[in-house]
Design a protein around this motif. Structure first.
Motif, PDB file in Angstrom:
ATOM      1  N   LEU A  97       0.847  -1.191   0.000  1.00  0.00           N
ATOM      2  CA  LEU A  97       0.000   0.000   0.000  1.00  0.00           C
ATOM      3  C   LEU A  97       0.879   1.236   0.000  1.00  0.00           C
ATOM      4  N   ALA A  98       0.495   2.222  -0.802  1.00  0.00           N
ATOM      5  CA  ALA A  98       1.254   3.471  -0.887  1.00  0.00           C
ATOM      6  C   ALA A  98       0.319   4.654  -0.680  1.00  0.00           C
TER       7      ALA A  98
ATOM      8  N   ILE B 154     -10.059  12.633   5.258  1.00  0.00           N
ATOM      9  CA  ILE B 154     -11.039  12.517   4.184  1.00  0.00           C
ATOM     10  C   ILE B 154     -10.496  13.219   2.936  1.00  0.00           C
ATOM     11  N   GLY B 155     -10.563  12.549   1.825  1.00  0.00           N
ATOM     12  CA  GLY B 155     -10.005  13.060   0.578  1.00  0.00           C
ATOM     13  C   GLY B 155      -8.691  12.397   0.203  1.00  0.00           C
ATOM     14  N   ASP B 156      -8.030  11.738   1.163  1.00  0.00           N
ATOM     15  CA  ASP B 156      -6.772  11.048   0.855  1.00  0.00           C
ATOM     16  C   ASP B 156      -7.034   9.800   0.012  1.00  0.00           C
ATOM     17  N   LYS B 157      -6.007   9.395  -0.709  1.00  0.00           N
ATOM     18  CA  LYS B 157      -6.084   8.203  -1.548  1.00  0.00           C
ATOM     19  C   LYS B 157      -4.914   7.279  -1.204  1.00  0.00           C
ATOM     20  N   VAL B 158      -5.203   6.007  -1.163  1.00  0.00           N
ATOM     21  CA  VAL B 158      -4.200   4.975  -0.892  1.00  0.00           C
ATOM     22  C   VAL B 158      -4.257   3.976  -2.042  1.00  0.00           C
ATOM     23  N   THR B 159      -3.104   3.625  -2.557  1.00  0.00           N
ATOM     24  CA  THR B 159      -3.051   2.769  -3.743  1.00  0.00           C
ATOM     25  C   THR B 159      -2.540   1.383  -3.388  1.00  0.00           C
ATOM     26  N   LEU B 160      -3.227   0.372  -3.901  1.00  0.00           N
ATOM     27  CA  LEU B 160      -2.754  -1.007  -3.802  1.00  0.00           C
ATOM     28  C   LEU B 160      -1.811  -1.241  -4.978  1.00  0.00           C
ATOM     29  N   VAL B 161      -0.567  -1.619  -4.659  1.00  0.00           N
ATOM     30  CA  VAL B 161       0.505  -1.634  -5.656  1.00  0.00           C
ATOM     31  C   VAL B 161       1.059  -3.048  -5.805  1.00  0.00           C
ATOM     32  N   ASN B 162       1.265  -3.472  -7.046  1.00  0.00           N
ATOM     33  CA  ASN B 162       1.935  -4.741  -7.322  1.00  0.00           C
ATOM     34  C   ASN B 162       3.403  -4.467  -7.598  1.00  0.00           C
ATOM     35  N   GLN B 163       4.279  -5.052  -6.781  1.00  0.00           N
ATOM     36  CA  GLN B 163       5.717  -4.808  -6.873  1.00  0.00           C
ATOM     37  C   GLN B 163       6.483  -5.947  -7.538  1.00  0.00           C
ATOM     38  N   LEU B 164       5.797  -6.858  -8.209  1.00  0.00           N
ATOM     39  CA  LEU B 164       6.460  -8.051  -8.719  1.00  0.00           C
ATOM     40  C   LEU B 164       6.490  -8.068 -10.241  1.00  0.00           C
ATOM     41  N   GLN B 165       7.696  -8.176 -10.774  1.00  0.00           N
ATOM     42  CA  GLN B 165       7.869  -8.321 -12.219  1.00  0.00           C
ATOM     43  C   GLN B 165       7.978  -9.809 -12.542  1.00  0.00           C
ATOM     44  N   MET B 166       7.085 -10.278 -13.398  1.00  0.00           N
ATOM     45  CA  MET B 166       7.085 -11.686 -13.784  1.00  0.00           C
ATOM     46  C   MET B 166       8.010 -11.920 -14.972  1.00  0.00           C
ATOM     47  N   ARG B 167       8.504 -13.144 -15.085  1.00  0.00           N
ATOM     48  CA  ARG B 167       9.244 -13.522 -16.279  1.00  0.00           C
ATOM     49  C   ARG B 167       8.284 -13.523 -17.458  1.00  0.00           C
TER      50      ARG B 167
ATOM     51  N   ILE C 196       1.978  -4.283 -13.386  1.00  0.00           N
ATOM     52  CA  ILE C 196       2.934  -3.741 -12.422  1.00  0.00           C
ATOM     53  C   ILE C 196       2.483  -2.337 -12.042  1.00  0.00           C
ATOM     54  N   GLY C 197       2.591  -2.016 -10.768  1.00  0.00           N
ATOM     55  CA  GLY C 197       2.178  -0.691 -10.305  1.00  0.00           C
ATOM     56  C   GLY C 197       0.819  -0.748  -9.643  1.00  0.00           C
ATOM     57  N   GLY C 198       0.107   0.366  -9.680  1.00  0.00           N
ATOM     58  CA  GLY C 198      -1.195   0.446  -9.038  1.00  0.00           C
ATOM     59  C   GLY C 198      -2.217  -0.451  -9.704  1.00  0.00           C
ATOM     60  N   VAL C 199      -2.949  -1.207  -8.885  1.00  0.00           N
ATOM     61  CA  VAL C 199      -3.988  -2.089  -9.424  1.00  0.00           C
ATOM     62  C   VAL C 199      -5.345  -1.794  -8.804  1.00  0.00           C
ATOM     63  N   MET C 200      -5.358  -0.941  -7.770  1.00  0.00           N
ATOM     64  CA  MET C 200      -6.613  -0.569  -7.119  1.00  0.00           C
ATOM     65  C   MET C 200      -6.345   0.646  -6.253  1.00  0.00           C
ATOM     66  N   GLN C 201      -7.386   1.420  -5.984  1.00  0.00           N
ATOM     67  CA  GLN C 201      -7.219   2.604  -5.143  1.00  0.00           C
ATOM     68  C   GLN C 201      -8.312   2.659  -4.088  1.00  0.00           C
ATOM     69  N   PHE C 202      -7.921   3.108  -2.887  1.00  0.00           N
ATOM     70  CA  PHE C 202      -8.862   3.321  -1.796  1.00  0.00           C
ATOM     71  C   PHE C 202      -9.014   4.831  -1.599  1.00  0.00           C
TER      72      PHE C 202
END
Length: 758
Positions: free
Chosen positions: A438-439, A487-500, A525-531
């Motif tokens: 999470l970022a 209220i108003g902040d955003k948190v991002t669900l992030v994928n940190q894994l590079q696949m072959r 790779i990167g953000g895949v969802m946001q809260f």
């Protein structure tokens, strides 16, 4: 459509042409016009099962260029951006009350549903006795039995009266209804591009996926109708119209496990009795006096059950398990989730009775609140040039998509209050592993608490800023406290894994900053969802009710969630090696190959038991035999090498992770119960765990849950002789071979190295 700077339109066309060529062969495979053996004979696959690098066929050939790990041109996103659609919450299924007919011992549905009663013995038994009776015949095709469950005592529901179903669900797997999209801005999927579960008899499938709320002490009868097309070629190029449903990883008899070679055909149903049995009920807490071994009664109290509370399960799922077609069918949408509720995991954060842990959930319902307990199904997909779902089974290493999906929606957002939430994260991809973090808006990591692995509580919550690699079928439960945000902040669900790019497994971990920067070659790779933190949200549990940011958060995350199961000296040890050893012979000593194996079939993937000869999957071959209930064994799984990652799944039981050989055990796995263990390509290439079988018996499987590997025969049959005394499940069961006209039985071979009796 995206075209990278290094690719010319001509090369893009060439990659598209290669994809179309492969799609035609995939279609011929799924229609039964050719076999996988033919592909080997024609030289399309090498002897090791790798795709030959042929111009016009393989995207990895030097003269063809692929933009993403799918090996195909980028999927078109219709100019839609990430975080532009709301997360679809899973579709909660409504239970149907069942009553017991004292004369017949049948489970009776309310008359308004028009359903035949559910029985201990399959309706196939009635059909076999009287094939001319239309009541027992497939009403769609006019041939064969109405129920796909095999006939007789062998596939009768074990311990039927003891775990008599109290509620039922009637569902169908079928072509998706109109309006199915991965994003409101995308185009509709064709009905046969996506096959999903839907509520009711012979109904269309629907998205998002279903959610069943189960509770200990309330056995379930789940009737699944096969509403798929009658003809195999009505599938948009991939997927097979036969299904068997595996409830992963519930404690059920083999007849309801969904992986004993018991697929059924369009026009039939299959009755699965999900027992909600707590493991070790025949050895521990037999009188059900421990209130921690319990389920909610619906009135603020508990129903005690026998068994070991340390083996309570929580986050589960179910999916198609048709041998050799699992990847195609699951990818098309044949899956859903099950939340299993217990006394400690009540799903009501306000109940303080000394047993309930009060984890984030809500409190408007007596149990099973999901307002603040959110299921997140992670997957990846790819589409053809016309926007329809695309799948490519040509690479036996794995398949990767380029569209990140959460609950079948493209990179959605979820509005959350500034309070604690529980997230049940499932990796439902075919081959993609995830490493989630999470970022915050400045790109800094957001800490969270890890509370469960594969549906099993860890003893103490673990504070993390990033999850370990999450292999296919693994479930991670976490708690995130959004009260630290405004209220108003955003948190991002992030994928940190590079696949072959070839799908063999992870290539490298990325820093949070690297992942947030994204990768044009892999949009997963990167953000895949946001809260999005907001001031008010609507209730899911009680529509019309509004929560505000001032609503008290009564949830807690206790310092202790469960107790450790001790590791003890085993009765025996076993060694299982997964890889590409030997010739992949899939025929047994009697020359039989079950199912779907042409003459002299070989497959790239093999399993070696206790250092003996390696074999590929044959449902008529028993690789491991468990002689009696209650014996504690230590099993060691080993990755046979070659650069592949294998997430290995054991059906029916879960084991306690003991060691990783010479490698360190991740804190989230050490001495934790699991049913999927990752065998990495380098480091943590092996695992040893403690296992104990009991309560039910029959035929189960153990396999790689990279379903592309699974469909190329990286799985094996396990025979449990652990049924109750006097039942057929205390002996080796014959192998059912389903046909549209009924089941044909064969006698299985037992590998001597897997049989401790010898």
């Amino acid at each position: 459509m995206y075209i990278s700077s290094s690719e010319s339109p001509a090369r893009q066309r060439e990659a598209e042409h290669a994809r179309d060529n492969r799609a035609e062969i995939v279609k011929a495979l799924s229609h039964g016009q050719i076999s996988r053996r033919d592909l080997f004979k024609w030289g399309i696959f090498t002897g090791t099962g790798a795709l030959v690098l042929k111009n016009g066929l393989s995207p990895f050939a030097r003269s063809a260029f692929a933009a993403v790990p799918t090996g195909t041109p980028r999927s078109y996103l219709y100019n839609q951006l990430k975080y532009s659609c709301a997360l679809p919450r899973l579709s909660v299924q409504k239970p149907i009350p069942l009553t017991k007919d004292s004369a017949t011992r049948n489970a009776v549905f309310p008359a308004s549903y028009g359903e035949m009663p559910a029985k201990r013995l399959s309706y196939h038994t009635d059909f076999s006795a009287d094939p001319s009776n239309n009541l027992y015949r497939n009403l769609v095709s006019g041939r064969g039995p109405i129920e796909g469950r095999p006939p007789g005592e062998i596939f009768a529901h074990q311990r039927w009266d003891e775990f008599f179903p109290k509620v039922g669900y009637v569902m169908s797997v079928g072509p998706v209804a109109s309006g199915c999209r991965f994003h409101p801005g995308f185009i509709d999927q064709y009905p046969n591009s996506v096959w999903c579960y839907g509520a009711g008899r012979y109904t269309s499938g629907s998205m998002p996926p279903p959610l069943i709320k189960a509770r200990y002490g309330e056995p379930i009868l789940t009737r699944i109708y096969n509403n798929l097309p009658q003809f195999r070629n009505s599938n948009e190029g991939f997927g097979v119209n036969e299904t068997q449903v595996h409830f992963h990883n519930a404690h059920n008899g083999a007849e309801s496990d969904g992986a004993a070679n018991v697929h059924h055909f369009p026009g039939t149903f299959y009755d699965y009795r999900w027992s909600t049995t707590l493991a070790r009920r025949d050895k521990i807490n037999m009188q059900a006096t421990d209130p921690r071994a319990s389920g909610p009664d619906g009135n603020g109290g508990l129903v005690n059950v026998a068994g070991d509370f340390r083996e309570l399960q929580g986050t589960l799922w179910f999916h198609d398990h048709r041998f050799f077609f699992t990847a195609e069918n699951v990818y098309k949408g044949n899956y859903g989730m099950v939340n299993m509720y217990s006394g400690p995991d009540r799903g009501n954060e306000a109940l303080a009775d000394g047993v309930n842990l009060r984890l984030p959930s809500g409190s408007l319902l007596d149990w099973g609140n999901v307002d603040f307990d959110v299921n997140l199904i992670m997957s990846d997909a790819a589409t053809r040039a016309d926007g329809q779902l695309f799948f490519d089974i040509f690479n036996t290493d794995g398949f990767l998509g380029d569209i990140p999906l959460v609950n079948s929606a493209y990179a959605p957002y979820l509005e959350v209050l500034p309070r604690k939430y529980r997230f049940r994260i499932l990796n439902a991809s075919m081959s993609r592993f995830w490493k989630l973090a999470l970022a915050n808006s400045s790109g800094s990591a957001v800490p969270f608490q890890f509370i469960a692995n594969d549906g099993n509580f860890v003893v103490n919550p673990i504070t993390l800023t990033t999850l370990d690699h999450q292999g296919t079928a693994e479930r991670y439960d976490i708690v995130v406290d959004f009260s630290r945000f405004r209220i108003g902040d955003k948190v991002t669900l992030v994928n940190q894994l590079q696949m072959r790019p070839d799908g063999r497994g992870p290539q490298r971990d990325l820093t949070l900053a690297q992942a947030l920067a994204g990768d044009p070659l892999d949009p997963c790779i990167g953000g895949v969802m946001q809260f999005n933190v907001v001031g008010s949200v609507q209730s899911v549990d009680m529509p019309g009710h509004t929560y505000s940011s001032t609503t008290p958060d009564r949830s807690v995350v206790p310092l202790t969630l469960t107790q450790q199961i001790p590791v003890v000296a085993p009765v025996r040890t076993r060694l299982v090696e997964f890889g590409r050893s030997g010739n992949g012979d899939s025929r047994n000593a009697a020359g039989q190959c079950t199912p779907d194996c042409p003459e002299n079939a070989t497959f790239p993937w093999t399993i070696r038991i206790n250092g003996q000869e390696a074999h590929s999957m044959n449902a008529n071959r028993i690789s491991l035999l468990i002689p009696k209930p209650g014996e504690i064994e230590h099993w060691t799984y080993v990755n046979g090498g070659g650069g592949w990652d294998h997430p290995i799944h054991l059906h029916f039981e879960e084991g306690v992770t003991i060691n990783r050989g010479t490698d360190a055990i991740p804190s989230t796995e050490k001495l934790v119960r699991k049913d999927v263990w990752r065998l990495r390509a380098t480091g943590q290439r092996q695992v040893t765990f403690q296992i104990q079988f009991g309560e039910f018996g029959g035929s189960y499987v153990n396999h790689c849950h990279n379903t592309v590997h699974e469909d190329f025969a990286l799985l094996m049959r396990i025979q449990l002789l652990t049924g109750v005394p006097g039942s057929p499940q205390t002996a080796v069961t014959p192998t059912p071979n389903p046909t549209p006209d009924g089941v044909v039985w064969t006698t299985p071979e037992i590998l001597p190295e897997g049989d401790p009796r010898t």
